[in-house]
Write an enzyme that holds these catalytic residues in place. Structure first.
Site, PDB file in Angstrom:
ATOM      1  CB  SER A  79      -9.397  80.463   7.062  1.00 39.10           C
ATOM      2  OG  SER A  79     -10.733  80.007   7.389  1.00 39.10           O
ATOM      3  CG  ASP A  80      -8.670  74.663   3.457  1.00 43.33           C
ATOM      4  OD1 ASP A  80      -8.043  74.120   2.843  1.00 43.33           O
ATOM      5  OD2 ASP A  80      -9.850  74.549   3.358  1.00 43.33           O
ATOM      6  CD1 TRP A  81     -14.268  72.419   7.353  1.00 46.29           C
ATOM      7  CD2 TRP A  81     -15.622  73.185   5.589  1.00 46.29           C
ATOM      8  NE1 TRP A  81     -15.634  72.257   7.553  1.00 46.29           N
ATOM      9  CE2 TRP A  81     -16.404  72.759   6.747  1.00 46.29           C
ATOM     10  CE3 TRP A  81     -15.677  73.930   4.267  1.00 46.29           C
ATOM     11  CZ2 TRP A  81     -17.624  72.554   6.242  1.00 46.29           C
ATOM     12  CZ3 TRP A  81     -17.193  73.853   4.280  1.00 46.29           C
ATOM     13  CH2 TRP A  81     -18.050  73.294   5.106  1.00 46.29           C
TER      14      TRP A  81
END
Ligand code: GLC
Length: 716
Positions: A271-273
């Site tokens: 996932s992104d942050w």
């Protein structure tokens, strides 16, 4: 008692068997900890991460985003993972190595203006080598988002507006980062990001909703990811955006049906942050547990930073809300990447001469070569550039002595104090007897004009004037959206005052930016304009070389340069309007771009011959060769880039007026002539996707074009 090591520790066994053996040994908690990525380091201002204080030796991954490369920290954390955990599973260490590592290369938007995939591959290979020497196993690059809205700060990280060119650059970047054998001492795992549609952020506002019709998703946004997957990228990062009502972090059709089932991707998706947690902000989950469930079941394997997998998956599995098989499949993918990188055999990175060292001369040489090739000469009336020898040069503007700005966004390990400014580079290169007078005139984004008088005095005393204007590094990149492309602060006012004072003197504008900027009021009074982007560690040296004629500019725009913000979106692959001619054009300003996609000048001139086709028609399964002769009609060697476009004037889906489908760049000596060729394969080059990504090839006319000319080809 067997003395044989467990099967997962036997490198001679197939990875599939090693994974199966290890999975069978793992508890549910150990499996779920493998799906957690822990932030370590704190240089991404948008994602400050506590150092690994909540450390567990069973965590799957860490992000090394510290300002200072820290190989010792990386190996210390890894040693704890290997020695303190029951099964000794090594972690994988990721980092944003976006355009170089300590030796900083041009921003990707600038790299794309060199139109040289092999040069990009070399740049990514250097970045991988240097990052690996500092304990990085995995870079969160290449970013291959499609963007036609330069208000979005991350346009700086893209390879420009052409999906086709971005696909070619995606392949080159994956090959550069991963090398021929991922896991080697000079390679890191690549990560195609942000999957997908993030570049369509509404209004250019970061993290915003993205409305992308399915046909356009397949036409513009997905091709670079498909190309990168086919090139063997080991990882993909989902993105922050809500794509047509479903955030990509929980978009099963994208992450599983397209990426895995259709494209056969078997690496890991991260996932992104904090993007799993952000599903609550986006209104796609009622609570953290539902967010974790939705992301995992959609196909996100590794949860970056927010810890929702670690916190909620155990209970979700026990409650039957997440099948154990889904956990196993995510863990399988994470372990597969670790095995492919050889982390079980080589968990530690031995310090080398590269570790902690300042960039070596050969690294800076590549930075310099890339910078020279990435700058774009937008205008050069009366051959103002290269500057001739004069007694005194005035160097004006807030970017004249700013090393940090030259590095651009995502240059964590770059150092401003290691980056010669444009002023320093000119001082080093100007011939003896030529004086350089520097005056900033103003700051990058301040309102104070008190510095104008000193700047104008410098201009009055000089025989030639160079102005350096643009953006600070933080004005583009993530979370750097702007309402206007105007130059920040009072820079435009300074530029206009300087131009008025420099009447009759050689006058050149150098732009240091992460995006195109408005030049509508400035361009008419500057005879020479050089788009210097943010060219990295060697930016100052390269720009000085170009200004003084020690090298010739050869970059071509990989993005359309609008006249005004109001024209956005404005891009070369527009679909035809319902009405021709001037109907539908703006009433209050120009509709054409200030500088077109593919525009760029050099210090010589080229003459294009007619396009010739080896046949006037081609069978769908056949091929035809297009060629064009290019002559260097100037008196100095130069590099020409030929961009080949097609247009399908009548099809079952409306087609762009110009679609880039091939490009080639070559140096031609003065007076020389070179034939540029393109073998057109209709199925590959003349087809287009429908709403479900199925390629359609229809018989009929195709216009094959270069520059302003086009010839007709019939597909039968
Ligand atoms: C960011 C960015 C992503 C980056 C990640 C790790 O917010 O969107 O591109 O790789 O966090 O720093």
């Amino acid at each position: 008692m067997s003395t044989e090591p467990p099967r997962y520790r036997q490198p001679a066994l197939p990875i599939k068997e090693r994974i199966a053996d290890l999975l069978a040994r793992m508890t549910l908690e150990e499996k779920i900890d493998q799906l957690h990525q822990c932030g370590v380091g704190d240089t991404n201002p948008n994602n400050l991460a506590a150092r690994a204080d909540e450390f567990r030796p069973t965590y799957g991954s860490f992000i090394l985003n510290g300002a200072e490369p820290d190989l010792a920290l990386r190996n210390a954390l890894q040693r704890r993972c290997v020695e303190e955990s029951r099964l000794g599973i090594p972690a994988i260490f990721g980092c944003d190595v976006i355009h170089g590592y300590r030796a900083i290369l041009p921003i990707p938007l600038a790299q794309a203006c060199a139109w040289d995939p092999e040069l990009l591959r070399r740049q990514c290979a250097l970045a991988a080598r240097l990052a690996r020497a500092h304990g990085v196993d995995w870079t969160f690059a290449p970013m291959v988002d499609h963007c036609v809205d330069p208000r979005w700060g991350r346009v700086a990280e893209t390879f420009g507006e052409s999906a086709w060119a971005s696909s070619v650059h995606a392949v080159a970047a994956v090959r550069g980062y991963q090398g021929d054998t991922p896991g080697g001492p000079d390679s890191v795992a690549a990560c195609l990001k942000h999957f997908a549609g993030y570049g369509a952020s509404e209004g250019g506002r970061d993290y915003a909703f993205t409305a992308v019709p399915d046909q356009q998703l397949w036409e513009d946004h997905l091709p670079p990811f498909a190309a990168g997957v086919a090139a063997g990228a080991l990882t993909v990062m989902s993105s922050f955006n809500d794509l047509n009502g479903v955030p990509t972090t929980a978009h099963r059709r994208l992450l599983t049906d397209v990426l895995r089932t259709r494209w056969g991707f078997d690496g890991l998706v991260v996932s992104d942050w904090n993007a799993v947690l952000q599903l609550l902000n986006q209104g796609f989950a009622a609570d953290e547990s539902e967010a974790a469930q939705r992301a995992l079941l959609a196909g996100v394997d590794l949860n970056m930073a927010d810890g929702l997998y670690r916190a909620h998956l155990p209970a979700l599995v026990r409650a039957g809300a997440v099948p154990p098989a889904a956990i196993d499949e995510a863990v399988r993918r994470v372990l597969r990447v670790k095995f492919r990188l050889g982390l079980f055999e080589r968990p530690y990175v031995e310090p080398s001469a590269l570790s902690g060292a300042a960039p070596a001369s050969e690294h800076l040489a590549l930075c310099h070569e890339a910078a020279l090739r990435s700058a774009v000469l937008l205008k050069n009336d009366a051959a103002t550039l290269p500057l001739r020898t004069v007694r005194r040069v005035a160097l004006i503007g807030p970017l004249a002595e700013d090393g940090a700005a030259l590095l651009g966004s995502w240059a964590q390990q770059g150092r401003a104090d290691e980056t010669p400014t444009i002023a320093a580079a000119l001082r080093e290169r100007l011939p003896a007897g030529t004086e350089l007078v520097v005056a900033s005139g103003c700051t990058i984004d301040g309102a104070d004009t008190a510095g104008f008088s000193a700047a104008l005095a410098a201009v009055a005393s000089a025989d030639a004037v160079i102005v350096c204007a643009g953006e600070a590094a933080a004005m583009s990149g993530e979370n750097a959206s702007r309402t206007s492309l105007r130059l920040p602060g009072v820079q435009e006012e300074l530029l206009l005052r300087v131009a008025a004072a420099a009447q009759g003197k050689p006058l050149a504008l150098v732009l240091i930016t992460g995006r195109p900027v408005e030049l509508e009021r400035v361009e008419p009074v500057y005879p020479a304009i050089l788009a210097g982007w943010q060219l990295g560690s060697a930016a100052g040296a390269a720009l000085a070389d170009l200004l003084l004629g020690r090298a010739a500019p050869s970059g071509r725009l990989a993005i359309t340069w609008p006249r005004t913000t109001g024209q956005i979106p404005l891009y070369h692959h527009e679909r035809p309007r319902a009405r021709r001619g001037r109907e539908g054009e703006y009433q209050d300003g120009a509709t054409t771009p200030h500088f077109a996609f593919g525009h760029g000048l050099g210090y010589t001139t080229f003459k294009h011959g007619p396009i010739r086709l080896s046949a006037g028609e081609v069978a769908a399964a056949g091929a035809v060769t297009a060629e064009i002769a290019v002559e260097n009609t100037g008196d100095s060697e130069g590099r020409e880039t030929v961009l080949w476009f097609i247009h399908d004037p009548a099809a079952s889906r409306t087609r762009p007026l110009r679609e880039l489908r091939h490009f080639e760049s070559a140096v031609i000596h003065a007076g020389g002539r070179r034939i540029f060729r393109w073998e057109i394969v209709p199925a590959r080059d003349c087809s287009f996707p429908d709403e479900d990504g199925r390629r359609i090839l229809e018989p009929g006319e195709i216009i094959v074009g270069v520059g302003g000319q086009g010839v007709s080809l019939r597909v039968v």
